[in-house]
Design a protein around this motif. Structure first.
Motif, PDB file in Angstrom:
ATOM      1  N   ARG A 192      50.260  40.953  27.961  1.00 12.79           N
ATOM      2  CA  ARG A 192      50.002  41.310  29.750  1.00 12.79           C
ATOM      3  C   ARG A 192      48.179  40.700  29.442  1.00 12.79           C
ATOM      4  O   ARG A 192      47.712  40.714  29.836  1.00 12.79           O
ATOM      5  CB  ARG A 192      50.242  41.544  30.496  1.00 12.79           C
ATOM      6  CG  ARG A 192      51.926  41.379  30.796  1.00 12.79           C
ATOM      7  CD  ARG A 192      52.220  42.351  31.703  1.00 12.79           C
ATOM      8  NE  ARG A 192      51.522  41.956  33.147  1.00 12.79           N
ATOM      9  CZ  ARG A 192      51.542  42.898  34.307  1.00 12.79           C
ATOM     10  NH1 ARG A 192      52.383  43.988  34.468  1.00 12.79           N
ATOM     11  NH2 ARG A 192      50.708  43.208  35.957  1.00 12.79           N
ATOM     12  N   ILE A 193      47.856  42.146  28.623  1.00 16.90           N
ATOM     13  CA  ILE A 193      46.612  42.289  28.680  1.00 16.90           C
ATOM     14  C   ILE A 193      46.671  40.969  27.544  1.00 16.90           C
ATOM     15  O   ILE A 193      44.845  40.888  28.078  1.00 16.90           O
ATOM     16  CB  ILE A 193      46.279  43.841  27.467  1.00 16.90           C
ATOM     17  CG1 ILE A 193      46.657  44.910  28.516  1.00 16.90           C
ATOM     18  CG2 ILE A 193      44.789  43.965  27.228  1.00 16.90           C
ATOM     19  CD1 ILE A 193      46.505  45.219  29.814  1.00 16.90           C
ATOM     20  N   ALA A 194      45.971  40.986  26.578  1.00 18.36           N
ATOM     21  CA  ALA A 194      45.834  39.761  25.953  1.00 18.36           C
ATOM     22  C   ALA A 194      45.923  38.441  26.872  1.00 18.36           C
ATOM     23  O   ALA A 194      44.970  37.603  25.805  1.00 18.36           O
ATOM     24  CB  ALA A 194      47.320  39.371  24.542  1.00 18.36           C
ATOM     25  N   LEU A 195      47.252  37.978  27.162  1.00 22.05           N
ATOM     26  CA  LEU A 195      46.946  36.576  28.198  1.00 22.05           C
ATOM     27  C   LEU A 195      45.736  36.888  28.965  1.00 22.05           C
ATOM     28  O   LEU A 195      44.620  36.096  29.608  1.00 22.05           O
ATOM     29  CB  LEU A 195      48.205  36.683  28.651  1.00 22.05           C
ATOM     30  CG  LEU A 195      48.080  35.107  29.858  1.00 22.05           C
ATOM     31  CD1 LEU A 195      48.004  34.013  28.492  1.00 22.05           C
ATOM     32  CD2 LEU A 195      49.571  35.396  30.756  1.00 22.05           C
ATOM     33  N   SER A 196      45.436  38.723  30.262  1.00 24.21           N
ATOM     34  CA  SER A 196      44.501  38.539  30.966  1.00 24.21           C
ATOM     35  C   SER A 196      43.542  38.336  30.395  1.00 24.21           C
ATOM     36  O   SER A 196      42.227  37.203  31.022  1.00 24.21           O
ATOM     37  CB  SER A 196      44.624  39.400  31.036  1.00 24.21           C
ATOM     38  OG  SER A 196      45.531  40.079  31.767  1.00 24.21           O
ATOM     39  N   PHE A 197      42.542  38.684  29.081  1.00 25.22           N
ATOM     40  CA  PHE A 197      41.823  38.997  27.729  1.00 25.22           C
ATOM     41  C   PHE A 197      41.498  37.036  27.921  1.00 25.22           C
ATOM     42  O   PHE A 197      39.928  36.472  28.017  1.00 25.22           O
ATOM     43  CB  PHE A 197      42.153  39.533  26.541  1.00 25.22           C
ATOM     44  CG  PHE A 197      40.652  39.574  25.933  1.00 25.22           C
ATOM     45  CD1 PHE A 197      39.739  40.167  26.265  1.00 25.22           C
ATOM     46  CD2 PHE A 197      40.836  38.531  25.291  1.00 25.22           C
ATOM     47  CE1 PHE A 197      37.862  40.361  25.295  1.00 25.22           C
ATOM     48  CE2 PHE A 197      39.455  38.454  24.071  1.00 25.22           C
ATOM     49  CZ  PHE A 197      38.390  38.855  24.884  1.00 25.22           C
ATOM     50  N   VAL A 198      42.246  36.619  27.640  1.00 24.44           N
ATOM     51  CA  VAL A 198      42.348  34.841  27.388  1.00 24.44           C
ATOM     52  C   VAL A 198      41.776  34.103  28.818  1.00 24.44           C
ATOM     53  O   VAL A 198      41.402  33.616  28.124  1.00 24.44           O
ATOM     54  CB  VAL A 198      43.497  34.029  26.644  1.00 24.44           C
ATOM     55  CG1 VAL A 198      43.412  32.857  26.789  1.00 24.44           C
ATOM     56  CG2 VAL A 198      43.777  35.193  24.809  1.00 24.44           C
ATOM     57  N   CYS A 199      42.520  34.132  29.411  1.00 25.22           N
ATOM     58  CA  CYS A 199      42.003  33.888  30.730  1.00 25.22           C
ATOM     59  C   CYS A 199      40.511  34.477  31.247  1.00 25.22           C
ATOM     60  O   CYS A 199      40.103  33.511  31.706  1.00 25.22           O
ATOM     61  CB  CYS A 199      42.848  34.411  31.928  1.00 25.22           C
ATOM     62  SG  CYS A 199      44.558  33.695  31.537  1.00 25.22           S
ATOM     63  N   ILE A 200      40.173  35.617  31.103  1.00 22.70           N
ATOM     64  CA  ILE A 200      39.141  36.038  31.863  1.00 22.70           C
ATOM     65  C   ILE A 200      38.119  35.069  30.509  1.00 22.70           C
ATOM     66  O   ILE A 200      36.782  34.500  31.551  1.00 22.70           O
ATOM     67  CB  ILE A 200      38.978  37.634  31.817  1.00 22.70           C
ATOM     68  CG1 ILE A 200      39.746  38.157  33.025  1.00 22.70           C
ATOM     69  CG2 ILE A 200      37.629  37.866  32.120  1.00 22.70           C
ATOM     70  CD1 ILE A 200      39.876  39.717  32.719  1.00 22.70           C
ATOM     71  N   THR A 201      38.742  34.968  29.636  1.00 23.11           N
ATOM     72  CA  THR A 201      37.776  34.767  29.178  1.00 23.11           C
ATOM     73  C   THR A 201      37.370  32.669  28.705  1.00 23.11           C
ATOM     74  O   THR A 201      36.188  32.542  28.653  1.00 23.11           O
ATOM     75  CB  THR A 201      37.898  34.736  27.378  1.00 23.11           C
ATOM     76  OG1 THR A 201      38.215  36.143  26.867  1.00 23.11           O
ATOM     77  CG2 THR A 201      37.335  33.850  26.242  1.00 23.11           C
ATOM     78  N   GLU A 202      38.142  32.527  29.381  1.00 24.29           N
ATOM     79  CA  GLU A 202      37.936  31.201  29.340  1.00 24.29           C
ATOM     80  C   GLU A 202      37.314  31.408  30.741  1.00 24.29           C
ATOM     81  O   GLU A 202      36.471  29.907  30.379  1.00 24.29           O
ATOM     82  CB  GLU A 202      39.948  30.483  29.597  1.00 24.29           C
ATOM     83  CG  GLU A 202      40.980  30.131  28.855  1.00 24.29           C
ATOM     84  CD  GLU A 202      41.630  29.560  28.852  1.00 24.29           C
ATOM     85  OE1 GLU A 202      42.349  29.871  27.921  1.00 24.29           O
ATOM     86  OE2 GLU A 202      42.491  29.933  29.904  1.00 24.29           O
ATOM     87  N   VAL A 203      37.017  31.435  31.579  1.00 27.12           N
ATOM     88  CA  VAL A 203      36.558  30.991  32.696  1.00 27.12           C
ATOM     89  C   VAL A 203      35.492  31.538  32.516  1.00 27.12           C
ATOM     90  O   VAL A 203      34.195  30.572  33.234  1.00 27.12           O
ATOM     91  CB  VAL A 203      36.891  31.939  34.030  1.00 27.12           C
ATOM     92  CG1 VAL A 203      35.472  32.130  35.311  1.00 27.12           C
ATOM     93  CG2 VAL A 203      38.698  31.404  34.639  1.00 27.12           C
ATOM     94  N   PHE A 204      34.901  32.757  32.121  1.00 30.95           N
ATOM     95  CA  PHE A 204      33.057  33.050  30.920  1.00 30.95           C
ATOM     96  C   PHE A 204      33.215  32.232  30.481  1.00 30.95           C
ATOM     97  O   PHE A 204      31.451  31.915  30.547  1.00 30.95           O
ATOM     98  CB  PHE A 204      33.336  34.378  31.230  1.00 30.95           C
ATOM     99  CG  PHE A 204      33.496  35.092  32.486  1.00 30.95           C
ATOM    100  CD1 PHE A 204      32.208  35.389  32.947  1.00 30.95           C
ATOM    101  CD2 PHE A 204      34.541  35.546  32.653  1.00 30.95           C
ATOM    102  CE1 PHE A 204      32.577  36.254  34.368  1.00 30.95           C
ATOM    103  CE2 PHE A 204      34.355  37.207  33.593  1.00 30.95           C
ATOM    104  CZ  PHE A 204      33.360  36.998  34.400  1.00 30.95           C
ATOM    105  N   LEU A 205      34.187  31.498  29.571  1.00 23.77           N
ATOM    106  CA  LEU A 205      33.188  30.359  29.213  1.00 23.77           C
ATOM    107  C   LEU A 205      32.713  29.354  30.016  1.00 23.77           C
ATOM    108  O   LEU A 205      31.528  28.749  29.483  1.00 23.77           O
ATOM    109  CB  LEU A 205      34.202  30.185  27.757  1.00 23.77           C
ATOM    110  CG  LEU A 205      33.993  31.257  26.409  1.00 23.77           C
ATOM    111  CD1 LEU A 205      34.948  31.100  25.523  1.00 23.77           C
ATOM    112  CD2 LEU A 205      32.898  31.099  25.713  1.00 23.77           C
TER     113      LEU A 205
END
Length: 418
Positions: A73-86
């Protein structure tokens, strides 16, 4: 530059030219199709990861993290937040780069105009020294000329004299008013809307984790998730636009939206008075509870307009005459008249749409977006070398009616080409 102006001002008259369409086809075949597929794939990954993050864990347990079981869940959250800020970073970078390019271009063009201004006629700085009519030269002696002198009678004909220095001043004003091109359209604002909703999902979830189950925050987070999912998935339609079999139908959305607003205007003109009439006649009775509050009455009125289920028998028992009058006329106006008017407007719009031209316009738009990326900018240079060295260029004159040249967007386009 040519494609950018065509997309910026939506100049379909120039887009029809076979040389322009051939250029778009060459770019699309060499790198546009692959780039559009990559963008579509990345958008699918974006949507699927966010959907998984927002739906896998029950909302009442979403604030609980048990380690090491919940590492994913932490990994998936990190990926999703990175996608938004990218996404935010890329959009801001494009805006800043477009603004810098505009400032640099304006500076160069201004220097050219100021250099030309030095060579205005020394005796008549505000007007042309002379103009020619049927082989005869006529002097212009008016020192107080404006941008255009009208009503100069020469041989029974009205002439227009364009002044020189003021013409350059007008060009400088047009240069100052020129805005940067950043492909700002419906989908641009739609994308930012989705990003704002995703940020709201992030902040409410973080607040829920920090507070360790706050019912109000958890409920608010759930509402944002439910609101965000439909527009998140519809966002993917943007990347289908340049493809031949799906793109033209997605582009129709842009034509439908103004018609929907016109229909809603007509719909509300009938809906509001009938809703209050239902509230006055049928409200306040236990057997017709759906009319007792204004909100439930509005929704029940909407259900009547779309021929949905409603308590018709109870309405008939309470007031038969007003039931026949209100329900009959309301269904006739909304379900028959307004809906058929909407259908007629949609048919009229679709008959006037040229799907092929819209497809080329969408491909030109995605090509401009791809050419801003480092990898595809190199592909653009390769294509230009290919056209100059190998390909047989298409060169055909483009003729158009004189009145089309008076259109404002063409004037701006010609100005920027100069």
């Amino acid at each position: 530059m040519t494609l950018e102006l065509i997309v910026k001002y939506q100049i379909f008259e120039v887009l029809k030219h076979p040389a322009v369409q051939r250029l778009i086809d060459l770019k699309w075949d060499r790198y546009g199709f692959s780039g559009a597929c990559i963008a579509l794939l990345l958008k699918f990954v974006f949507i699927i990861t966010w959907t998984a993050l927002m739906t896998i864990v029950d909302w009442e347990k979403r604030h609980i993290y048990n380690f090491p079981q919940d590492w994913w869940r932490i990994a998936l959250s990190f990926v999703c937040i990175t996608e938004v800020f990218l996404y935010i970073g890329v959009e801001l970078r494009n805006i800043i780069k477009s603004q810098r390019n505009l400032i640099s271009w304006k500076k160069k063009e201004k220097q050219k105009f100021l250099q030309d201004k030095k060579f205005c006629h020394p005796r008549y700085p505000l007007a042309l020294a002379a103009y020619v009519d049927e082989g005869k030269v006529y002097k212009v002696d008016d020192q107080n000329s404006v941008v255009v002198q009208e009503a100069i009678q020469v041989g029974g004909m009205k002439r227009k004299v364009v002044v020189e220095a003021t013409f350059i001043e007008k060009e400088l004003d047009n240069l100052a008013a020129t805005k940067s091109y950043c492909c700002i359209d419906f989908w641009y604002f739609y994308g930012w809307l989705v990003v704002v909703l995703l940020l709201a999902v992030i902040f409410t979830h973080v607040a829920d984790v920090i507070l360790q189950w706050n019912q109000v925050i958890a409920w608010l987070h759930l509402q944002f998730v439910a609101i965000t999912l439909p527009p998140l998935w519809l966002w993917n339609l943007k990347h289908f636009k340049p493809f031949r079999y799906i793109g033209p139908f997605v582009s129709m959305i842009g034509s439908i939206i103004p018609i929907i607003f016109k229909f809603l205007f007509i719909y509300t003109q009938f809906f509001i008075p009938y809703a209050f009439a239902y509230y006055l006649i049928f409200g306040g009775f236990n057997e017709l509870s759906e009319f007792n509050t204004l909100s439930s009455c509005l929704f029940t009125t909407f259900r009547i307009s779309v021929i949905d289920h409603y308590n018709y028998n109870a309405m008939l028992e309470h007031d038969a005459l007003m039931t026949y009058v209100l329900v009959g006329t309301f269904i006739g106006l909304e379900a028959v008249l307004a809906v058929n008017l909407l259908i007629a407007m949609l048919i009229h719009t679709f008959r006037g749409d040229n799907l092929s031209e819209k497809l080329y316009m969408q491909r030109a738009s995605i090509l401009l977006y791809l050419e801003k990326l480092p990898y595809f900018s190199a592909k653009t240079e390769e294509l230009h070398n290919y056209i100059h060295a190998i390909a047989d260029p298409i060169a055909e004159p483009f003729y158009t009616e004189e009145d089309i040249l008076e259109e404002s967007y063409l004037k701006y386009a010609v100005f920027e080409i100069k």
